[in-house]
Write a protein that holds these residues in place. Sequence first.
Motif, PDB file in Angstrom:
ATOM      1  N   LEU A   1       0.848  -1.189   0.000  1.00 28.13           N
ATOM      2  CA  LEU A   1       0.000   0.000   0.000  1.00 28.13           C
ATOM      3  C   LEU A   1       0.886   1.243   0.000  1.00 28.13           C
ATOM      4  CD1 LEU A   1      -2.662   1.626   0.498  1.00 28.13           C
ATOM      5  CD2 LEU A   1      -2.314   1.179   2.932  1.00 28.13           C
ATOM      6  N   VAL A   2       0.524   2.220  -0.863  1.00 36.37           N
ATOM      7  CA  VAL A   2       1.238   3.495  -0.858  1.00 36.37           C
ATOM      8  C   VAL A   2       0.241   4.594  -0.523  1.00 36.37           C
ATOM      9  CG1 VAL A   2       2.473   5.186  -2.268  1.00 36.37           C
ATOM     10  CG2 VAL A   2       2.999   2.753  -2.496  1.00 36.37           C
ATOM     11  N   SER A   3       0.677   5.494   0.339  1.00 39.91           N
ATOM     12  CA  SER A   3      -0.186   6.587   0.758  1.00 39.91           C
ATOM     13  C   SER A   3       0.447   7.901   0.339  1.00 39.91           C
ATOM     14  CB  SER A   3      -0.349   6.507   2.287  1.00 39.91           C
ATOM     15  OG  SER A   3      -0.672   7.756   2.818  1.00 39.91           O
ATOM     16  N   GLY A   4      -0.362   8.809  -0.220  1.00 45.45           N
ATOM     17  CA  GLY A   4       0.125  10.131  -0.586  1.00 45.45           C
ATOM     18  C   GLY A   4      -0.445  11.164   0.374  1.00 45.45           C
ATOM     19  N   VAL A   5       0.439  11.895   1.032  1.00 49.18           N
ATOM     20  CA  VAL A   5      -0.044  12.793   2.089  1.00 49.18           C
ATOM     21  C   VAL A   5       0.663  14.140   2.081  1.00 49.18           C
ATOM     22  CG1 VAL A   5      -0.561  10.806   3.556  1.00 49.18           C
ATOM     23  CG2 VAL A   5       1.627  12.004   3.799  1.00 49.18           C
ATOM     24  N   TYR A   6       0.174  15.028   2.950  1.00 49.07           N
ATOM     25  CA  TYR A   6       0.784  16.344   3.125  1.00 49.07           C
ATOM     26  C   TYR A   6       1.754  16.295   4.308  1.00 49.07           C
ATOM     27  CZ  TYR A   6      -2.784  17.995  -0.097  1.00 49.07           C
ATOM     28  OH  TYR A   6      -3.552  18.195  -1.199  1.00 49.07           O
ATOM     29  N   PRO A   7       2.668  17.274   4.398  1.00 48.70           N
ATOM     30  CA  PRO A   7       3.666  17.239   5.490  1.00 48.70           C
ATOM     31  C   PRO A   7       3.034  17.228   6.887  1.00 48.70           C
ATOM     32  CG  PRO A   7       4.313  18.825   3.820  1.00 48.70           C
ATOM     33  CD  PRO A   7       2.938  18.360   3.442  1.00 48.70           C
ATOM     34  N   GLU A   8       1.821  17.801   7.020  1.00 50.63           N
ATOM     35  CA  GLU A   8       1.142  17.820   8.334  1.00 50.63           C
ATOM     36  C   GLU A   8       0.935  16.409   8.902  1.00 50.63           C
ATOM     37  OE1 GLU A   8       0.243  19.615   5.784  1.00 50.63           O
ATOM     38  OE2 GLU A   8       0.003  21.674   6.450  1.00 50.63           O
TER      39      GLU A   8
ATOM     40  N   VAL B   1      10.362   8.760  -0.652  1.00 50.40           N
ATOM     41  CA  VAL B   1       9.451   7.833   0.017  1.00 50.40           C
ATOM     42  C   VAL B   1       9.894   7.593   1.460  1.00 50.40           C
ATOM     43  CG1 VAL B   1      10.682   5.784  -0.826  1.00 50.40           C
ATOM     44  CG2 VAL B   1       8.264   5.583  -0.158  1.00 50.40           C
ATOM     45  N   TYR B   2       8.890   7.486   2.305  1.00 50.39           N
ATOM     46  CA  TYR B   2       9.106   7.233   3.741  1.00 50.39           C
ATOM     47  C   TYR B   2       8.499   5.865   4.036  1.00 50.39           C
ATOM     48  CZ  TYR B   2       7.792   7.894   8.724  1.00 50.39           C
ATOM     49  OH  TYR B   2       7.573   7.764  10.063  1.00 50.39           O
ATOM     50  N   LEU B   3       9.240   5.015   4.743  1.00 46.61           N
ATOM     51  CA  LEU B   3       8.810   3.624   4.915  1.00 46.61           C
ATOM     52  C   LEU B   3       8.341   3.304   6.329  1.00 46.61           C
ATOM     53  CD1 LEU B   3      11.886   1.872   3.198  1.00 46.61           C
ATOM     54  CD2 LEU B   3       9.770   2.653   2.091  1.00 46.61           C
ATOM     55  N   GLY B   4       7.299   2.510   6.405  1.00 50.13           N
ATOM     56  CA  GLY B   4       6.963   1.897   7.696  1.00 50.13           C
ATOM     57  C   GLY B   4       8.088   0.948   8.077  1.00 50.13           C
ATOM     58  N   PHE B   5       8.326   0.778   9.386  1.00 48.55           N
ATOM     59  CA  PHE B   5       9.502  -0.024   9.766  1.00 48.55           C
ATOM     60  C   PHE B   5       9.370  -1.485   9.371  1.00 48.55           C
ATOM     61  CE2 PHE B   5       7.621  -2.042  13.421  1.00 48.55           C
ATOM     62  CZ  PHE B   5       6.754  -1.093  13.951  1.00 48.55           C
TER      63      PHE B   5
ATOM     64  N   ASP C   1       3.394  -0.955   7.969  1.00 49.49           N
ATOM     65  CA  ASP C   1       3.272  -1.847   6.823  1.00 49.49           C
ATOM     66  C   ASP C   1       3.001  -1.151   5.484  1.00 49.49           C
ATOM     67  OD1 ASP C   1       3.458  -4.490   6.003  1.00 49.49           O
ATOM     68  OD2 ASP C   1       1.272  -4.711   5.916  1.00 49.49           O
ATOM     69  N   TYR C   2       3.167   0.177   5.400  1.00 51.58           N
ATOM     70  CA  TYR C   2       2.969   0.807   4.090  1.00 51.58           C
ATOM     71  C   TYR C   2       4.002   1.894   3.834  1.00 51.58           C
ATOM     72  CZ  TYR C   2       0.217   4.379   6.597  1.00 51.58           C
ATOM     73  OH  TYR C   2      -0.204   5.344   7.436  1.00 51.58           O
ATOM     74  N   LEU C   3       3.923   2.488   2.631  1.00 50.91           N
ATOM     75  CA  LEU C   3       4.899   3.491   2.220  1.00 50.91           C
ATOM     76  C   LEU C   3       4.183   4.820   2.068  1.00 50.91           C
ATOM     77  CD1 LEU C   3       5.326   0.630   0.538  1.00 50.91           C
ATOM     78  CD2 LEU C   3       7.380   1.818  -0.261  1.00 50.91           C
TER      79      LEU C   3
ATOM     80  N   ILE D   1      13.786   8.490   2.214  1.00 49.60           N
ATOM     81  CA  ILE D   1      14.273   9.585   3.061  1.00 49.60           C
ATOM     82  C   ILE D   1      14.153   9.280   4.547  1.00 49.60           C
ATOM     83  CG2 ILE D   1      13.943  11.488   1.429  1.00 49.60           C
ATOM     84  CD1 ILE D   1      11.194  11.926   2.874  1.00 49.60           C
ATOM     85  N   GLY D   2      13.376   8.267   4.893  1.00 49.63           N
ATOM     86  CA  GLY D   2      13.248   7.990   6.332  1.00 49.63           C
ATOM     87  C   GLY D   2      12.487   6.712   6.595  1.00 49.63           C
ATOM     88  N   VAL D   3      12.686   6.183   7.788  1.00 48.79           N
ATOM     89  CA  VAL D   3      11.963   5.001   8.254  1.00 48.79           C
ATOM     90  C   VAL D   3      11.307   5.353   9.583  1.00 48.79           C
ATOM     91  CG1 VAL D   3      12.148   2.588   8.979  1.00 48.79           C
ATOM     92  CG2 VAL D   3      13.619   3.471   7.146  1.00 48.79           C
ATOM     93  N   MET D   4      10.064   4.947   9.697  1.00 50.37           N
ATOM     94  CA  MET D   4       9.308   5.238  10.911  1.00 50.37           C
ATOM     95  C   MET D   4       9.938   4.583  12.140  1.00 50.37           C
ATOM     96  SD  MET D   4       5.341   4.307  11.269  1.00 50.37           S
ATOM     97  CE  MET D   4       5.416   2.962  12.358  1.00 50.37           C
ATOM     98  N   VAL D   5       9.917   5.305  13.307  1.00 51.52           N
ATOM     99  CA  VAL D   5      10.346   4.670  14.557  1.00 51.52           C
ATOM    100  C   VAL D   5       9.298   3.633  14.935  1.00 51.52           C
ATOM    101  CG1 VAL D   5      11.659   6.588  15.539  1.00 51.52           C
ATOM    102  CG2 VAL D   5       9.203   6.463  15.922  1.00 51.52           C
ATOM    103  N   LYS D   6       9.744   2.620  15.652  1.00 54.89           N
ATOM    104  CA  LYS D   6       8.783   1.619  16.128  1.00 54.89           C
ATOM    105  C   LYS D   6       7.830   2.293  17.092  1.00 54.89           C
ATOM    106  CE  LYS D   6      11.135  -2.721  15.666  1.00 54.89           C
ATOM    107  NZ  LYS D   6      11.446  -4.009  16.246  1.00 54.89           N
ATOM    108  N   LYS D   7       6.563   1.976  17.003  1.00 50.19           N
ATOM    109  CA  LYS D   7       5.617   2.535  17.970  1.00 50.19           C
ATOM    110  C   LYS D   7       4.520   1.528  18.251  1.00 50.19           C
ATOM    111  CE  LYS D   7       2.693   4.794  14.505  1.00 50.19           C
ATOM    112  NZ  LYS D   7       2.190   6.066  13.957  1.00 50.19           N
ATOM    113  N   LEU D   8       3.886   1.706  19.432  1.00 47.50           N
ATOM    114  CA  LEU D   8       2.736   0.879  19.777  1.00 47.50           C
ATOM    115  C   LEU D   8       1.530   1.462  19.070  1.00 47.50           C
ATOM    116  CD1 LEU D   8       3.200   0.451  23.601  1.00 47.50           C
ATOM    117  CD2 LEU D   8       3.212  -1.382  21.920  1.00 47.50           C
TER     118      LEU D   8
END
Lengths: 411, 231
Positions: free
Chosen positions: A119-126, A154-158, A203-205, A185-192
């Motif tokens: 899954l790819v998501s397109g979003v705004y910086p907010e 692209v920013y990746l889920g961990f 699980d998505y980009l 450009i980045g990978v998400m930190v692990k979070k609950l």
Amino acid sequence: MLFIKVILREFKSQKLRMALTVAGITWGTISITLLMAFSVGLEKQMMKSTYGLGKGIVILWPGQTTLVYEGLPQGRIIHFVPEDLDLIKEGAPGIDKISGEYLRWGVVVEYGKKQISKLVSGVYPEFEELRSHYAQVGGRFINELDFKHKRRVVYLGFGVAKEIFGDKDPVGEVILLNGIPFTVIGVMVKKLQNSNYHGPDEDYLVIPASSFVMIFGDPYFDNFVYSVKEGVDTKDVEKSLFKLLGAKYRFDPNDRHALWFWDVKEQAEVTSKAFFGINLFMWFIGGMTLLIAGVGVANIMYVAVRERTREIGTKIALGAEKKHILFQFMAEALAIAFAGGLLGILFSMVVCKLFRMLPLEGPLELLSQPTVNWPVAIITVITLSIIGFVAGFFPARKAASINPVEALRYE
Amino acid sequence: MDNGKLISLKKITKTYQTGRIEVKALRGVDLDINKGEFLAIIGPSGSGKSTLMNIIGCLDIPTSGKYYLDGQPVEDMNIHKLASIRNKKIGFIFQNFNLLTYATAYENVEMPLIFAGKPGRIRKEKIMECLSSVGLADRAEHKPTELSGGEMQRVAIARALANDPEIILADEPTGNLDSRSGGEIIDLFEKLNQAGRSVVTITHDMNIASRCHRIIRLKDGLIESEKNNHQ
Ligand SMILES: Nc1ncnc2c1ncn2[C@@H]1O[C@H](COP(=O)(O)OP(=O)(O)O)[C@@H](O)[C@H]1O
Ligand SMILES: [Mg+2]
């Protein structure tokens, strides 16, 4: 100290009764402190994982009209377009941050020989703030410039990062999305995260909304995500959005199905209330245990008064006032209560320490942060004081009202 | 007050009510005790000696009659005043010592000083002084179980002396002691009396009674006879 000797003697002469009572108080204290500690820790973790989706956000989906309005039929499908963002920002001042979100499932993601579908998501910086999409050190989320210049970043889920890159650092690498190159450009930190609306964030980009439109050409947002300003009621914002969007898309502002809201903030508040209820229940259980133990303390003190009648008579003959006799028995009851309480608190603290050291993963992670905090400790101490006080008071009063002549008469 | 009269009892009666049965323990006792007197109370068992002693010691109140202590009517005193009198003016000694068995001699003597609200430093001085005066300074850290009967009674005397009372009241103090230890107790009483304290002791032992200034004989709750010993 004489006082301690008296208590030790009491321990000796009433071994079993004393052991049971102290054990009762210890157990009551443990149940209160541990239950509290775990529920404080559990609540903290639950809140954290509820906020994994975003702290106090609302997700808004377009729906389908179910009411006839101004001559238009029901069953019309509503679509959100980028211009709606400005409309909402102006017309609903209660909103703090808002982002539209485009989604596309089944995008082919390639890196070297690896090929997966995601899954790819397109979003705004907010989106970064709204949805707690924080990047690990060395990376970042999508920013204004990426958006403005429609950068292919692209920013990746961990989870995705792990799947594609394993242990390798993905930042700076180039991957293909449906054959088009994107730089990581980045990978998400692990979070609950205990809730989601299109799969867990790991699980998505994520790519800039502008780049998403350029590549996939979607005219409509799948949904909005927004947060409200401090002190603003999310329900009021919902109402104004019904009016605002109703005016634009010409649907009845009372048409519940034209817009769909998921109020994460409200849900968090419900969670918090549920925990309050659980806490109350735990207090009740612990409190009952302590109450029974308190009766045990009173019982011990009554026996002590009876066995020490002669001693009490002697003291009165030597000039003790009621307060001296009262104090002696009250202090003893309190000491017994606190001895049990101290054991209980120490035991609870050890258990908490151990739990914090355990490597708990998955759902058990919710149990990994038990906390004996100050309110818990203070309330426990106050409860024990009250129990010791009440349990001591009645026997002590009996002791103080003993007739010394009678007490000294018999052997 | 009036020419050294410490205690003045007028027509004191005491009736105990046990269920439907009334026991007239005292039936009109008149008794004056002077300052510095050494008095023995004798009489058969059940004649009311202890009852009389308890009334003198402000532990019990008479059913009727008047009790003047230092010229003051005791019936007018509140419980705090009475506790203070028991604590400071009177020193009680019992037949069975009534020491705290789990406490040391030192701690036993300390008790009346604590009730008097004396600070720790003063207590320590006073305790050692009292234990020395009964010859037990070296037994301060001993518990009653480690002492002989005579020694226990001497600890009890030290305890009675802690707040410098004017009167010593002893209810059969030698009743549980062999004659030699009993003699030592009476020696102590004599010494205390010579130092100016009034001593009232109940006894069955005529040898002891004969060493007192005056002997009162109680029978059936009344003073049957009175005898002055002129040495
Ligand atoms: N608290 C009491 N209740 C009922 N009777 C009592 C009580 N104290 C003493 N008596 C009775 O009063 C009488 C006098 O007792 P007491 O003063 O102890 O005698 P003594 O000390 O001369 O042996 C006895 O008959 C005794 O049974
Ligand atoms: Mg008697």
